[in-house]
Structures are given as structure tokens and as C-alpha cells.
Design an enzyme around this catalytic site. Sequence first.
Site, PDB file in Angstrom:
ATOM      1  N   ASP A 143       0.851  -1.200   0.000  1.00  0.00           N
ATOM      2  CA  ASP A 143       0.000   0.000   0.000  1.00  0.00           C
ATOM      3  C   ASP A 143       0.882   1.244   0.000  1.00  0.00           C
ATOM      4  OD1 ASP A 143       0.810  -0.515   2.716  1.00  0.00           O
ATOM      5  OD2 ASP A 143      -0.747   0.856   3.430  1.00  0.00           O
TER       6      ASP A 143
ATOM      7  N   GLU B 221      -0.037  -0.894   5.954  1.00  0.00           N
ATOM      8  CA  GLU B 221       1.048  -0.339   6.758  1.00  0.00           C
ATOM      9  C   GLU B 221       0.877   1.156   6.942  1.00  0.00           C
ATOM     10  OE1 GLU B 221       4.879   1.152   8.128  1.00  0.00           O
ATOM     11  OE2 GLU B 221       3.726   1.791   6.393  1.00  0.00           O
TER      12      GLU B 221
ATOM     13  N   SER C  90       8.317   4.972  12.195  1.00  0.00           N
ATOM     14  CA  SER C  90       7.759   3.795  12.868  1.00  0.00           C
ATOM     15  C   SER C  90       7.396   2.708  11.877  1.00  0.00           C
ATOM     16  CB  SER C  90       6.489   4.188  13.636  1.00  0.00           C
ATOM     17  OG  SER C  90       6.723   5.324  14.438  1.00  0.00           O
TER      18      SER C  90
HETATM   19  N1  BES Z   1       8.596   3.276   5.636  1.00  0.00           N
HETATM   20  C1  BES Z   1       7.970   3.985   6.709  1.00  0.00           C
HETATM   21  C2  BES Z   1       8.692   3.858   8.030  1.00  0.00           C
HETATM   22  C3  BES Z   1       9.909   4.690   8.035  1.00  0.00           C
HETATM   23  C4  BES Z   1       9.764   6.056   8.065  1.00  0.00           C
HETATM   24  C5  BES Z   1      11.148   4.126   7.979  1.00  0.00           C
HETATM   25  C6  BES Z   1      10.885   6.853   8.023  1.00  0.00           C
HETATM   26  C7  BES Z   1      12.253   4.900   7.918  1.00  0.00           C
HETATM   27  C8  BES Z   1      12.112   6.280   7.906  1.00  0.00           C
HETATM   28  C9  BES Z   1       6.563   3.500   6.893  1.00  0.00           C
HETATM   29  O1  BES Z   1       5.926   3.212   5.699  1.00  0.00           O
HETATM   30  C10 BES Z   1       5.790   4.584   7.588  1.00  0.00           C
HETATM   31  O2  BES Z   1       5.628   5.628   7.045  1.00  0.00           O
HETATM   32  N2  BES Z   1       5.308   4.321   8.782  1.00  0.00           N
HETATM   33  C11 BES Z   1       4.409   5.180   9.468  1.00  0.00           C
HETATM   34  C12 BES Z   1       3.756   4.327  10.506  1.00  0.00           C
HETATM   35  C13 BES Z   1       2.438   4.803  10.973  1.00  0.00           C
HETATM   36  C14 BES Z   1       1.432   4.996   9.873  1.00  0.00           C
HETATM   37  C15 BES Z   1       1.898   3.848  12.012  1.00  0.00           C
HETATM   38  C16 BES Z   1       5.124   6.347  10.126  1.00  0.00           C
HETATM   39  O3  BES Z   1       6.268   6.233  10.593  1.00  0.00           O
HETATM   40  O4  BES Z   1       4.526   7.434  10.154  1.00  0.00           O
HETATM   41 ZN    ZN Z   2       5.349   5.121   4.762  1.00  0.00          ZN
END
Ligand code: BES
Ligand code: ZN
Length: 458
Positions: free
Chosen positions: A91, A156, A402
Amino acid sequence: MTLPPDLDAFFVANDARLRDELFDLLRIPSVSARSEHNADTARAAQWVADNLSNAGLRATVHPTAGHPIVVGEWRGAGASAPTVLVYGHYDVQPAEPLDLWDSPPFEPAIRDGKLFARGSVDDKGQLFIHMKALEAHLKVRGTLPVNVLVVAEGEEEVGSDHLAGFIEAHRDELTCDAVVISDSAMFAPGLPSILSSLRGLAYFQIDVTGPTTDLHSGSYGGAVVNPAMALARILATMHDANGRVAIPGFYDKVRDWGEKARRDIRALPFDDERFRAETGAPILGGETGYSTLERIWMRPTCEVNGLLSGYTGEGAKTVLPSKAMAKVSCRLVPDQDPREIERLMQAHVARVAPDGITVTVTALHGGRPWRAELDGPLYDAGRRALAAAFGKEPVITGEGGSIPVVGDFERILGAPVLLMGFGLPGENAHAPNEWISMDNVTRGLRAVAVLYEELGNR
Ligand code: BES
Ligand code: ZN
């Protein structure tokens, strides 16, 4: 280890086809947050399953109450060989605002060695790297040195609501010795990185209501409590003058990482001024007593993500709004717990809310923080694979973002998690003009292909 010539030859010979396939996946607007894209999200799940089948895995699309979870499986290495679980997400975030994209978000385009498309780096491109490294092994050698499970989810970006339950329910089938994830960035171009920490998240909506309708700000202003001002006052209590979160109890569970961790962070090639310039912010700011990387990796935050109230159109309108709303999220660090932070936030807002309004705090989603000691054969294999593909020893880094499921995998399956990201700083994840470096795709394919060799040598 050097790159195995047979696998390398496969990537070279199939370069154009692989790029076409990645383009096909990127063309599907699988925006999990938007229900009008549900059919697209389902189509992306099916695309991943079909592609895994073509590579030689057994693939199943599992419906959930939200978006489907795809599981791919190859168990040809036998019961005595280790099993590796690869996780990724198909997604993507919404592409808006569309007018800020230089080329349409769902029409992949390569410029200057950068592949632009929504989801190119987060996370379709990185999931694709894993799918194709598995295919290379299976097509070239007819086998893999380890058993493999692929878990690709479609939620995700909206909080992974159904994944932890799915892992619990399928814990036996998903039993594994290691989890490998590429959904993060390298510390710098040419510098491969292994992540040792992620922050958690507790996300809230705060709604303030005053009068039953908007009122004339002259006829009523000064005599009726203004919800927008009340919300501003509530938000202003969330930090003290040193940039610390002022919600009582907020830091009770925060672990001190110790002097060694801070020394390791200081040893990384990081330049505050370059970081500031990248953001365009006039100065950097945060909690007193911590460096920029410490603030992002090892300290928790409380941030306004959005604000809404009253008249925001052109010119002036004299109105006292009936409602005000804020989206507020806390990034969490070990051992903070999202549910406990929710209780603290609820209690704090109730305590500081001025008279004359009603306020509600709704928890939207959350995830636990994660930090690991990177010891053992999985991390040795990761280090060697990255060094082989990038010609440089990887650095160990932290992350402010995250991936809530990382902790779930560790907790439910009891397996260590290796996070080796192939993104780069500045790749505009979640923003207009998201891109992935084609060179990193090329090297990532090699790194993951070598990782399997290394894991098989265990
Ligand atoms: N790929 C990211 C996580 C990430 C962000 C890794 C920055 C390394 C650097 C992931 O898809 C993401 O955006 N996660 C969200 C999680 C939330 C929706 C629970 C985030 O970190 O905001
Ligand atoms: Zn992301």
C-alpha cells in the site's frame, strides 16, 4: 563474499523486464487510506501474489476486514534449514497534492537515475527488490539455501490494523528463524545501513466544542469561550520551555541509552547545517541537551500534525467558531507504551482544558517502539551482504519513523528482525515527487541475493 556471477548475470540479462514489472506495480494506485481505491489495493495484492507465483513461490491472498495480506511460501530447503520471513507493504500514501508532482504519481518515470512514483521507495520498490532476489535464486539455481516466507500487507500506511492478529492466528505457519525488512533509508548515499531502532507512535484527535453553532464574533465574542483559543491553550501546555513534553508521567518509561549509544551516534557522518538546509527551516529546534540525531532517534515527541477551526478562506470573516480540532501524534521510544501514553494524554487534556468547552481525545492508532542489540548470525549475514553489494561496511543507525509490526514479529514469532533499507534521505516518502535511486535498486537486488547465500552458510 563477492557477488555470485550467476545471480549477477540474471539481474543483468533481466534488467529491462524487471524494470517493466516494477513500473507495472507502481502504476497501481493502492492508496490504503482511501476507500475509493479499495479495488486498486486488492489489485496490487493480487499482482504481488501472481508475481511471487511466477518466481516459484506458493502464494495466497488472505482477505482481512481491511486490505488483504499476501503470503508467499517456498519450503524446498527442507525442515532442517532455517526459515526467513520477508515483510513489506504494497500500500502507499495518498499522492495529493497532485499539482506539486513533476510527473504523475502513478506514471513511473526515470530522470537522472531516480525513479519517480508514489510508492517507489515506500515500499513497493523495496518489496520488489526482495521478490526479485528470491526469483533470481529460484530461476537460476532452482533452489534457495533457506526456506522463505513473504508477508506483504496493504495497511502499513494506515496503522497495520489486521497484521498482528493475522500473525497470531497463523503463528505456526509463520514460524521462522529471522525476519528481514526493507522499508527504511540508508544513512547517506553509498553508505549501507542497518537499523537498530524505530520509534513507536500514539496518534490522537483532539476535538473541542463550544457553542452549538458558529457565532457572530462581535455579538458574542468576549462573552462565550472560543473553542479555537481553548484548543490553542491546551496545545500550548504540551511542552515546557526546554522543549520537553510536559504531560505528567510522559518520560517515566523512557530508557536512557547510555554513553556508548551517544558516542556511536556522534561517530556517524552527520552535519546539522546540511540537515537544516534540506528542511528549509530557519533553525533547528527541540529538546535541550540533545543533538539532532539523538532528538530524532532516542527521544520521544509530541507534535501537532494538523489543525482545523473557524474561517480559513480568503480575506476576513468575523466569526467565533463552534468547533476546533487538532491531530496530535507522539513518537515513542523504548519502553513507552502507546496505551499508557493514551491514558496520560487523556488525563492531561482533561486537567488543562479551560471551562466553557467540551473536549474529547480519541486515539487513532499506535505502535510500540523497537530497539535491538544487533548480535548474532543474522546481523553478520546482513553486514556481509551489504558490504558485498555496496563495497562499504554498513553503519548502524536509528530511525525516527515507525514500523509498528517490527515489534509484533519479534514478540509473536520470537525471531530477530533485520532492517536493511535501500532508501535515501530526501527521497520524499509520503510527499510529492517520491523517488528511489535506481543504483540502490541495482545494489539492493545484489545485497538481498547475497544475504540468502550468507544465511544458507550459517
Ligand atoms: N517506511 C515507513 C517507516 C519509516 C519512516 C522508515 C521513516 C524509515 C524512515 C513507513 O511506511 C511509515 O511511514 N510508517 C508510518 C507508521 C504509521 C502509519 C503507524 C510512520 O512512521 O509514520
Ligand atoms: Zn510510509
